[in-house]
Design an enzyme around this catalytic site. Sequence first.
Site, short mmCIF file in Angstrom:
data_model
loop_
_atom_site.label_atom_id
_atom_site.label_comp_id
_atom_site.label_asym_id
_atom_site.label_seq_id
_atom_site.Cartn_x
_atom_site.Cartn_y
_atom_site.Cartn_z
N LYS A 103 -5.77 12.52 -20.41
CA LYS A 103 -5.05 12.34 -21.68
C LYS A 103 -3.58 12.70 -21.50
O LYS A 103 -2.68 12.04 -22.04
CB LYS A 103 -5.70 13.19 -22.77
CG LYS A 103 -7.05 12.65 -23.23
CD LYS A 103 -7.85 13.63 -24.07
CE LYS A 103 -9.25 13.07 -24.35
NZ LYS A 103 -10.11 14.01 -25.08
N GLN B 87 -10.06 20.00 -27.06
CA GLN B 87 -11.08 19.31 -26.27
C GLN B 87 -12.46 19.92 -26.55
O GLN B 87 -12.64 21.13 -26.46
CB GLN B 87 -10.74 19.42 -24.77
CG GLN B 87 -11.69 18.69 -23.86
CD GLN B 87 -11.67 17.17 -24.07
OE1 GLN B 87 -10.62 16.56 -24.20
NE2 GLN B 87 -12.85 16.56 -24.12
N ASP C 294 -7.65 13.21 -33.48
CA ASP C 294 -9.01 12.91 -33.03
C ASP C 294 -9.84 12.28 -34.15
O ASP C 294 -10.89 11.70 -33.89
CB ASP C 294 -9.70 14.20 -32.56
CG ASP C 294 -9.92 14.23 -31.05
OD1 ASP C 294 -9.83 13.16 -30.43
OD2 ASP C 294 -10.18 15.32 -30.53
#
Length: 288
Positions: A60, A104, A127
């Site tokens: 990412k 994460q 997200d």
Amino acid sequence: MREREICDMATVIDGVRVAAEMRERAAGQVRELVARGVTPCLAVVLVGDDPASASYVNMKERDCAEVGITSLDHRLAADISQHELDALIDRLNADPAVHGILVQMPLPAHLDAESVMERISPEKDVDGFHPASLGRLVRGLPGFRACTPAGVMEMLRAYDIDPTGMRAVIVGRSTIVGKPMALLLLEANATVTVCHSRTKDLPAVCREADLLVAAIGRAGMIDASYVKPGAVVIDVGINRTDDGLVGDVDYVSVEPIASAITPVPGGVGPMTRAMLMVNTVAAAAAVE
Ligand code: NDP
């Protein structure tokens, strides 16, 4: 027989290519934002040293560098307290230079992932996991969409696959994939069925699908007996096996009967990462 012949050449949906095009477009938007004095910035929080999570975070951050997004790397010890993690999120929420916050998942068991997702400011929820983002999706309002299902929708668009009127069957009802996937396909006018571990006669339900999405986490479970000839098959699964990374779809048996199919790797995975870039750029543009 004729149907079989038509389907012999399934279109292989190339997530690597579509994702690269999305990053290129995002990079163009970043250049415009930078020219106006705004550099999009994503804060990336990794707790602990799980190798798979670390590798996702590294990818990412590489994507950010390619697109021109600044990434702020926060790598925290596995034994960090909830209080310390909450305090970091509060700081990132309050920092006007930070446009997106990604924590994460999964988090170590002693941390409350739900409360962490809720703590992230909805304006920085790139997200798309915050209850406010999911609520906006349910209501059909603009907002951040979860990256994996949104990436699937982008793939379908890129290949001119219009879900309107299609019977879509999703196997998996998680909050990060199955449920938002169902809502996005419903929004795109598909007739949607969501299956799970208690679904009766799963192969028969799946065989009704014009568009079949597998988001299960069981290597190769969806074989040809689950697939109607001519169906579009989207494989979200990522399973690490002795044979390497494989999806939830038994590609070898399904590809000959599908009209279009995503490979693993190289299908949905790159799209998920590209959507994160798209969402981060959108977050920066929104506060401009
Ligand atoms: P979850 O474990 O949260 O959900 C799995 C779902 O599959 C559940 O709804 C479960 O049903 C259902 N399921 C499990 N076994 C069966 C079965 N035998 N028959 C029918 N349904 C079953 O997984 P996620 O949604 O987080 O992820 C799914 C897969 O997608 C994983 O392989 C994951 O690695 C991958 N993934 C890939 C991403 C990408 O970028 N490509 C991003 C996110 C995930 P029930 O609810 O009844 O337990």
